[in-house]
Design a protein around this motif. Structure first.
Motif, short mmCIF file in Angstrom:
data_model
loop_
_atom_site.label_atom_id
_atom_site.label_comp_id
_atom_site.label_asym_id
_atom_site.label_seq_id
_atom_site.Cartn_x
_atom_site.Cartn_y
_atom_site.Cartn_z
N LEU A 60 0.82 -1.20 0.00
CA LEU A 60 0.00 0.00 0.00
C LEU A 60 0.86 1.26 0.00
O LEU A 60 0.56 2.23 -0.70
N ARG A 61 1.93 1.24 0.78
CA ARG A 61 2.84 2.40 0.82
C ARG A 61 3.40 2.69 -0.56
O ARG A 61 3.41 3.83 -1.02
N ASP A 62 3.85 1.64 -1.23
CA ASP A 62 4.44 1.83 -2.56
C ASP A 62 3.41 2.38 -3.55
O ASP A 62 3.75 3.19 -4.42
N TYR A 63 2.16 1.93 -3.39
CA TYR A 63 1.13 2.38 -4.32
C TYR A 63 0.84 3.87 -4.14
O TYR A 63 0.79 4.62 -5.12
N VAL A 64 0.64 4.31 -2.89
CA VAL A 64 0.25 5.71 -2.67
C VAL A 64 1.44 6.66 -2.76
O VAL A 64 1.26 7.85 -3.06
N THR A 65 2.65 6.18 -2.50
CA THR A 65 3.80 7.08 -2.57
C THR A 65 4.35 7.22 -3.98
O THR A 65 5.21 8.08 -4.22
N ASP A 66 3.88 6.40 -4.91
CA ASP A 66 4.25 6.59 -6.31
C ASP A 66 3.83 7.99 -6.73
O ASP A 66 2.68 8.39 -6.55
N SER A 67 4.77 8.75 -7.29
CA SER A 67 4.52 10.17 -7.56
C SER A 67 3.32 10.38 -8.49
O SER A 67 2.52 11.29 -8.28
N GLY A 68 3.19 9.53 -9.50
CA GLY A 68 2.07 9.67 -10.43
C GLY A 68 0.74 9.39 -9.76
O GLY A 68 -0.23 10.14 -9.95
N ASN A 69 0.69 8.32 -8.97
CA ASN A 69 -0.55 7.97 -8.27
C ASN A 69 -0.92 9.04 -7.26
O ASN A 69 -2.07 9.46 -7.18
N TRP A 70 0.05 9.48 -6.46
CA TRP A 70 -0.28 10.42 -5.39
C TRP A 70 -0.73 11.77 -5.94
O TRP A 70 -1.60 12.42 -5.35
N GLN A 71 -0.17 12.21 -7.03
CA GLN A 71 -0.59 13.49 -7.59
C GLN A 71 -2.08 13.47 -7.94
O GLN A 71 -2.80 14.42 -7.66
N LYS A 72 -2.52 12.36 -8.54
CA LYS A 72 -3.95 12.25 -8.87
C LYS A 72 -4.80 12.16 -7.61
O LYS A 72 -5.87 12.78 -7.52
N ILE A 73 -4.33 11.38 -6.63
CA ILE A 73 -5.07 11.23 -5.38
C ILE A 73 -5.14 12.56 -4.64
O ILE A 73 -6.19 12.94 -4.11
N ARG A 74 -4.02 13.29 -4.62
CA ARG A 74 -3.95 14.57 -3.91
C ARG A 74 -4.95 15.58 -4.48
O ARG A 74 -5.66 16.26 -3.74
N VAL A 75 -4.99 15.66 -5.80
CA VAL A 75 -5.93 16.59 -6.46
C VAL A 75 -7.37 16.19 -6.14
O VAL A 75 -8.21 17.05 -5.85
N CYS A 76 -7.64 14.90 -6.16
CA CYS A 76 -8.99 14.40 -5.86
C CYS A 76 -9.38 14.74 -4.43
O CYS A 76 -10.49 15.19 -4.17
N LEU A 77 -8.47 14.54 -3.47
CA LEU A 77 -8.76 14.83 -2.06
C LEU A 77 -8.99 16.32 -1.85
O LEU A 77 -9.89 16.73 -1.09
N ALA A 78 -8.19 17.15 -2.53
CA ALA A 78 -8.34 18.60 -2.39
C ALA A 78 -9.68 19.08 -2.93
O ALA A 78 -10.23 20.07 -2.44
N ASP A 79 -10.22 18.37 -3.92
CA ASP A 79 -11.50 18.75 -4.50
C ASP A 79 -12.70 18.21 -3.70
O ASP A 79 -13.84 18.60 -3.95
N SER A 80 -12.43 17.31 -2.75
CA SER A 80 -13.52 16.72 -1.96
C SER A 80 -13.89 17.64 -0.80
O SER A 80 -13.23 18.65 -0.54
#
Length: 269
Positions: A121-141
């Motif tokens: 799980l750490r590797d999945y969310v800390t991947d720069s490409g994945n986290w950038q998309k997740i971060r934008v999504c969280l900021a919009d929530s």
């Protein structure tokens, strides 16, 4: 319809009913803010529930209308789905077993350390490409804005049982020593901690702590909490499905025997 087919039809109706809580669990998981932002975890449980529903319906029709070929296909597909459901359960249990939470003195909520969660799980969310998309999504929530509507004073906020996601992303880590103004607005300390997250915090509502490791850890804390709850429903469902499948196999064999006996009486064999 023979006795064995009646039993098989009833059992398939039970399997069909089992698919409803599985789909409900899938919808519940998909509706959570963290799963909305991680598409990998969003729909697999719901899709499995739909497939079990369709296969059970096919088995019910096959039993009701004595379609042995359809029943055989049902048994094969249901075996595959049960195995797939078991794989999902074992995988979910394995990757959500480590708990990165820790208690904070004077706070009802817990905070989270990224390095204490599952490596996968750490590797999945800390991947720069994945986290950038997740971060934008969280900021919009509305995950963080909701806090300012629900809590006014510091005492109210510190006594709140906020979610892991809110704990990690919507405020700076307690160890940083920031002073509370509101849940999303904090005053810089005179001597901040050396923790990198303390320097990443920003009062800009589009930044907050979305770039922090504590936010990544909070996201994993939310995933762990939700999937552990969903696993309870899935475990009960898979136990019932296995029982239904074993009895259905026996009933299918009996139905074939009944069919051969009927043909024999009619002089077909």
């Amino acid at each position: 319809m023979g006795v064995s087919n009646k039993i098989t039809a009833i059992l398939n109706f039970m399997a069909l009913m089992c698919s409803i809580p599985i789909m409900a669990a899938g919808i519940w998981l998909a509706s959570k803010p963290d799963n909305e932002c991680i598409h990998l975890f969003r729909w697999p449980v719901f899709v499995l529930g739909v497939l079990i529903l369709l296969v059970s319906l096919a088995g019910f029709i096959g039993a009701y209308f004595n379609k042995q070929g359809l029943l055989a296909l049902y048994l094969f597909c249901m075996a595959a789905l049960i195995i797939l459901l078991l794989v999902v359960l074992i995988f979910a249990f394995t990757v959500t077993r480590p708990d990165g939470s820790y208690a904070v003195p004077g706070r009802a909520y817990r905070e989270y350390r990224l390095d204490e969660f599952s490596k996968w799980l750490r590797d999945y969310v800390t991947d720069s490409g994945n986290w950038q998309k997740i971060r934008v999504c969280l900021a919009d929530s509305d995950t963080c804005p909701n806090l300012t509507q629900n809590y006014i004073t510091a005492d109210q906020f510190f006594a709140a049982h906020i979610s892991p996601l809110q704990s990690g992303c919507c405020k700076p880590p307690t160890a940083c020593g920031y002073n509370y103004v509101n849940p999303n607005l904090w005053i810089n300390p005179v001597n901040p901690s050396a923790d990198q997250d303390c320097f990443l915090w920003n009062n800009d509502q589009n930044i907050l702590c979305y770039n922090c490791n504590s936010c990544r850890a909070g996201l994993l804390g939310n995933l762990r909490k939700e999937w552990r709850r969903a696993n309870v429903i899935l475990i009960v469902a898979v136990v019932v499905l296995i029982w239904v499948y074993v009895v259905a196999c026996s009933a299918f064999k009996n139905a074939q025997t009944e069919e051969l006996f009927r043909r024999y009486k009619q002089g077909w064999v």
